[in-house]
Design an enzyme around this catalytic site. Structure first.
Site, PDB file in Angstrom:
ATOM      1  N   ALA A 124      13.323  78.811  68.356  1.00  0.00           N
ATOM      2  CA  ALA A 124      12.444  78.083  67.491  1.00  0.00           C
ATOM      3  C   ALA A 124      12.810  78.961  66.301  1.00  0.00           C
ATOM      4  CB  ALA A 124      11.362  78.661  68.736  1.00  0.00           C
ATOM      5  N   SER A 132      14.696  72.844  56.762  1.00  0.00           N
ATOM      6  CA  SER A 132      16.000  73.579  56.059  1.00  0.00           C
ATOM      7  C   SER A 132      16.012  74.304  55.173  1.00  0.00           C
ATOM      8  CB  SER A 132      16.475  72.293  55.384  1.00  0.00           C
ATOM      9  OG  SER A 132      16.972  70.591  55.174  1.00  0.00           O
ATOM     10  N   THR A 160      13.602  71.761  70.497  1.00  0.00           N
ATOM     11  CA  THR A 160      14.066  70.999  72.327  1.00  0.00           C
ATOM     12  C   THR A 160      14.517  72.198  73.249  1.00  0.00           C
ATOM     13  OG1 THR A 160      15.962  69.735  70.131  1.00  0.00           O
ATOM     14  CG2 THR A 160      16.635  70.173  72.448  1.00  0.00           C
ATOM     15  N   GLN A 343      26.483  45.786  65.827  1.00  0.00           N
ATOM     16  CA  GLN A 343      26.896  44.660  65.034  1.00  0.00           C
ATOM     17  C   GLN A 343      27.413  43.847  66.392  1.00  0.00           C
ATOM     18  OE1 GLN A 343      24.761  43.701  63.051  1.00  0.00           O
ATOM     19  NE2 GLN A 343      25.805  41.598  61.752  1.00  0.00           N
ATOM     20  N   ILE A 344      29.048  44.043  66.931  1.00  0.00           N
ATOM     21  CA  ILE A 344      29.384  43.597  67.352  1.00  0.00           C
ATOM     22  C   ILE A 344      30.030  43.094  68.824  1.00  0.00           C
ATOM     23  CG2 ILE A 344      31.911  43.556  68.660  1.00  0.00           C
ATOM     24  CD1 ILE A 344      32.771  45.524  67.122  1.00  0.00           C
ATOM     25  N   GLU A 370      20.389  70.524  63.940  1.00  0.00           N
ATOM     26  CA  GLU A 370      21.252  71.748  63.709  1.00  0.00           C
ATOM     27  C   GLU A 370      21.680  71.454  61.829  1.00  0.00           C
ATOM     28  OE1 GLU A 370      23.324  73.400  66.879  1.00  0.00           O
ATOM     29  OE2 GLU A 370      22.209  72.433  68.114  1.00  0.00           O
ATOM     30  N   GLY A 371      21.089  70.975  61.382  1.00  0.00           N
ATOM     31  CA  GLY A 371      21.200  70.966  59.878  1.00  0.00           C
ATOM     32  C   GLY A 371      21.291  69.768  59.221  1.00  0.00           C
ATOM     33  N   THR A 372      20.947  69.360  58.558  1.00  0.00           N
ATOM     34  CA  THR A 372      20.681  68.086  58.206  1.00  0.00           C
ATOM     35  C   THR A 372      22.246  67.069  57.314  1.00  0.00           C
ATOM     36  OG1 THR A 372      19.997  67.865  55.604  1.00  0.00           O
ATOM     37  CG2 THR A 372      18.131  67.137  57.555  1.00  0.00           C
ATOM     38  N   SER A 373      22.746  66.097  57.619  1.00  0.00           N
ATOM     39  CA  SER A 373      24.004  65.961  56.303  1.00  0.00           C
ATOM     40  C   SER A 373      23.391  66.852  54.859  1.00  0.00           C
ATOM     41  CB  SER A 373      24.070  64.564  56.398  1.00  0.00           C
ATOM     42  OG  SER A 373      24.541  63.706  57.633  1.00  0.00           O
TER      43      SER A 373
HETATM   44  N1  CAA Z   1      26.391  83.443  58.859  1.00  0.00           N
HETATM   45  C1  CAA Z   1      25.995  84.979  58.470  1.00  0.00           C
HETATM   46  N2  CAA Z   1      25.306  85.351  57.696  1.00  0.00           N
HETATM   47  C2  CAA Z   1      24.886  83.705  56.623  1.00  0.00           C
HETATM   48  C3  CAA Z   1      25.784  82.556  56.902  1.00  0.00           C
HETATM   49  C4  CAA Z   1      26.456  82.390  58.107  1.00  0.00           C
HETATM   50  N3  CAA Z   1      26.346  80.616  58.224  1.00  0.00           N
HETATM   51  N4  CAA Z   1      24.841  81.237  56.122  1.00  0.00           N
HETATM   52  C5  CAA Z   1      24.273  82.379  55.091  1.00  0.00           C
HETATM   53  N5  CAA Z   1      24.263  84.092  55.948  1.00  0.00           N
HETATM   54  C6  CAA Z   1      23.399  84.773  54.782  1.00  0.00           C
HETATM   55  C7  CAA Z   1      23.654  84.893  53.503  1.00  0.00           C
HETATM   56  O1  CAA Z   1      25.465  86.055  53.709  1.00  0.00           O
HETATM   57  C8  CAA Z   1      22.508  85.821  53.000  1.00  0.00           C
HETATM   58  O2  CAA Z   1      23.108  86.993  53.527  1.00  0.00           O
HETATM   59  P1  CAA Z   1      22.346  88.319  52.424  1.00  0.00           P
HETATM   60  O3  CAA Z   1      20.781  88.359  52.305  1.00  0.00           O
HETATM   61  O4  CAA Z   1      22.711  89.413  52.842  1.00  0.00           O
HETATM   62  O5  CAA Z   1      23.294  88.136  51.050  1.00  0.00           O
HETATM   63  C9  CAA Z   1      21.163  85.391  54.051  1.00  0.00           C
HETATM   64  O6  CAA Z   1      21.916  84.744  55.118  1.00  0.00           O
HETATM   65  C10 CAA Z   1      21.519  84.299  53.316  1.00  0.00           C
HETATM   66  O7  CAA Z   1      22.041  82.848  52.542  1.00  0.00           O
HETATM   67  P2  CAA Z   1      21.361  81.928  51.703  1.00  0.00           P
HETATM   68  O8  CAA Z   1      20.671  82.743  49.926  1.00  0.00           O
HETATM   69  O9  CAA Z   1      22.948  81.124  51.887  1.00  0.00           O
HETATM   70  O10 CAA Z   1      19.985  81.672  52.555  1.00  0.00           O
HETATM   71  P3  CAA Z   1      19.826  80.232  52.010  1.00  0.00           P
HETATM   72  O11 CAA Z   1      18.398  80.476  52.344  1.00  0.00           O
HETATM   73  O12 CAA Z   1      20.216  79.485  50.687  1.00  0.00           O
HETATM   74  O13 CAA Z   1      19.507  78.784  52.946  1.00  0.00           O
HETATM   75  C11 CAA Z   1      20.655  77.506  54.104  1.00  0.00           C
HETATM   76  C12 CAA Z   1      20.968  78.341  54.083  1.00  0.00           C
HETATM   77  C13 CAA Z   1      22.330  76.814  54.823  1.00  0.00           C
HETATM   78  C14 CAA Z   1      20.612  76.457  53.755  1.00  0.00           C
HETATM   79  C15 CAA Z   1      19.751  77.698  55.595  1.00  0.00           C
HETATM   80  O14 CAA Z   1      19.188  77.435  55.286  1.00  0.00           O
HETATM   81  C16 CAA Z   1      20.309  76.441  56.840  1.00  0.00           C
HETATM   82  O15 CAA Z   1      20.876  76.575  57.378  1.00  0.00           O
HETATM   83  N6  CAA Z   1      19.742  75.781  56.401  1.00  0.00           N
HETATM   84  C17 CAA Z   1      19.107  74.137  57.844  1.00  0.00           C
HETATM   85  C18 CAA Z   1      18.609  75.004  59.221  1.00  0.00           C
HETATM   86  C19 CAA Z   1      19.078  74.469  60.244  1.00  0.00           C
HETATM   87  O16 CAA Z   1      20.243  73.928  60.096  1.00  0.00           O
HETATM   88  N7  CAA Z   1      18.166  74.097  60.936  1.00  0.00           N
HETATM   89  C20 CAA Z   1      17.235  73.334  62.022  1.00  0.00           C
HETATM   90  C21 CAA Z   1      16.746  74.102  63.194  1.00  0.00           C
HETATM   91  S1  CAA Z   1      17.409  74.689  64.829  1.00  0.00           S
HETATM   92  C22 CAA Z   1      17.826  72.871  65.450  1.00  0.00           C
HETATM   93  O17 CAA Z   1      17.734  72.017  64.946  1.00  0.00           O
HETATM   94  C23 CAA Z   1      17.249  72.969  66.837  1.00  0.00           C
HETATM   95  C24 CAA Z   1      17.173  71.274  68.040  1.00  0.00           C
HETATM   96  O18 CAA Z   1      16.616  70.938  67.849  1.00  0.00           O
HETATM   97  C25 CAA Z   1      18.533  71.210  68.917  1.00  0.00           C
END
Ligand code: CAA
Length: 388
Positions: A124, A132, A160, A343-344, A370-373
């Site tokens: 969650a 996002s 989910t 379509q095919i 798990e993160g949009t495109s």
């Molecule tokens: N691994 C480890 N740490 C990470 C990281 C990674 N891949 N990416 C970022 N961090 C850390 C950074 O190092 C940073 O740390 P510090 O503060 O210590 O410097 C901190 O996290 C913040 O990083 P950002 O400034 O890059 O964070 P941001 O707010 O700009 O967000 C983002 C980055 C990539 C947009 C992120 O918010 C993201 O991935 N968003 C999408 C969320 C998502 O995928 N949601 C899906 C929900 S789950 C789902 O879909 C489940 C389901 O139903 C099946």
């Protein structure tokens, strides 16, 4: 460089294919239509070790590697994407945080039952106002004065497996006893405990047999021992988990695309128009050639990401870039391939008599969860430019 699968990987792939085609494919349309959770086949998948593929045997899993996981995910999703989603939540979203950041006690208490497939887990992160922009979450975990537990008040959406989960990994903004903000932390919460409420069940376009709902925690008492990792480490944990999970979704997209392509190939050989098989027309041949090419490119990216994950694990580094590239390319390929395959098939593709329309509906989610495109492109571009 050797691009062939090892004998062990081939064996795992055929075991997953046999199970998926014999047990899941025959019931996929029925569960898609009813939207019921496929309890029986999910329990059977657990018995085969598919719910904790990379989890060591001592914690109820199969102790296999990331390549095995993507092979299993692709085969299950080729039979039914909804089953793939349920499998991926237990393996990645629930399993990884505990496996990588959990204590021995947490692994025994929570990871073991989920990895062995006895119960379902969920993850969650998302909230009604933050998808996002995951860091904008408003859920709160307040530490008690005696430091023994947190009081959690949270509202989470798009969970989910939420309707069927026994345990949920939940992220919340943490406040210390004196009210000081301590950042986002991760917790394991018990869905059967007081203060946990399952909300609205979401009716969905695709992956309809994978249950989704909102959840709400009101004054939920969470022992400190159920916090995963350190206070304030939750966002890093959430992102590390997605670096793994996104590879699984890329494999799911690959599986759906492969199934749609195989159906289109067969149909193009059988279906006649103007006195010939439609596969003899250049317009259909071009589609098939492009579908095949993009699927093979996806396959290489998925396998490369799984391989990179293994390497990163050994080196103690991250595999963010490869995971996002694989997820982005495989999911957009999946959407495109299922569109072409439908379509095919013409009118038959639009009919519920064939699985094409289901593949098409199921494909869409791989570009969203798990993160949009758009987020994958952002992650890749930030990595390449170094500009945040
Ligand atoms: N691994 C480890 N740490 C990470 C990281 C990674 N891949 N990416 C970022 N961090 C850390 C950074 O190092 C940073 O740390 P510090 O503060 O210590 O410097 C901190 O996290 C913040 O990083 P950002 O400034 O890059 O964070 P941001 O707010 O700009 O967000 C983002 C980055 C990539 C947009 C992120 O918010 C993201 O991935 N968003 C999408 C969320 C998502 O995928 N949601 C899906 C929900 S789950 C789902 O879909 C489940 C389901 O139903 C099946």
């Amino acid at each position: 460089m050797d691009f062939s699968l090892s004998d062990d990987h081939e064996m795992i792939q055929s075991a997953a294919r046999e199970f998926a085609q014999n047990e899941i494919a025959p019931v996929a349309a029925e569960f898609d239509a009813s939207g019921q959770f496929p309890e029986e086949t999910i329990r059977a998948a657990g018995e085969l070790g598919f719910m904790g593929v990379e989890v060591p045997e001592e914690y109820g899993g199969s102790g296999l590697d990331p390549i095995s996981y993507v092979l299993i995910m692709a085969e299950i999703s080729a039979a039914d994407a909804a089953h793939g989603t349920i499998v991926s939540v237990n393996n990645s979203l629930f399993g990884v945080p505990l496996l990588e950041f959990g204590t021995e006690e947490q692994k025994q208490a929570f990871l073991r039952p989920v990895a062995s497939g006895e119960v379902n887990g969920a993850y969650a992160l998302t909230e009604p106002q933050s998808g996002s922009d995951a860091r904008a979450m408003r859920s709160r975990a307040q530490l008690s004065d005696d430091g023994s537990h947190y009081t959690i008040n949270a509202k989470k959406s798009w969970i989910t497996s939420g309707p069927v989960a026994k345990y949920v990994i939940l992220f919340a903004q943490t406040l210390q006893a004196d009210g000081t903000a301590a950042g986002i932390s991760a917790f394991v919460v018990d869905a059967e405990a007081e203060g946990f409420l399952r909300g609205k069940h979401e009716p969905k376009l695709g992956i309809r047999a994978s249950a989704t709902c909102e959840i709400e925690l009101t004054n939920y008492r969470c022992p400190v021992a159920n916090r995963i990792g350190e206070e304030g480490e939750g966002f890093k944990i959430a992102m590390t988990v997605l670096d793994s999970g996104r590879i699984g979704i890329a494999a799911q997209a690959l599986g759906i695309a492969q199934a749609a392509y195989e159906a289109a190939l067969e149909y193009s050989r059988e279906r006649k128009a103007f006195g010939e098989s439609i596969g003899s027309f250049q317009s259909i041949q071009n589609k098939l050639a492009d579908m095949k090419t993009r699927i093979e490119a996806s396959r290489l990216l998925v396998l490369q990401a799984a391989w990179a994950k293994q390497r990163a694990k050994q080196a103690g580094t991250k595999n963010t870039l490869n995971a996002s590239i694989a997820k982005l390319y495989a999911s957009e390929t999946c959407m495109w391939v299922t569109h072409q395959a439908l379509q095919i098939h013409g009118g038959m593709g639009y009919s519920k008599e064939l699985p094409l329309e289901r593949y098409f509906r199921d494909a869409k989610i791989t570009e969203i969860y798990e993160g949009t495109s758009e987020i994958q492109r952002m992650v890749i571009a930030r990595h390449e430019t170094g500009i945040r």
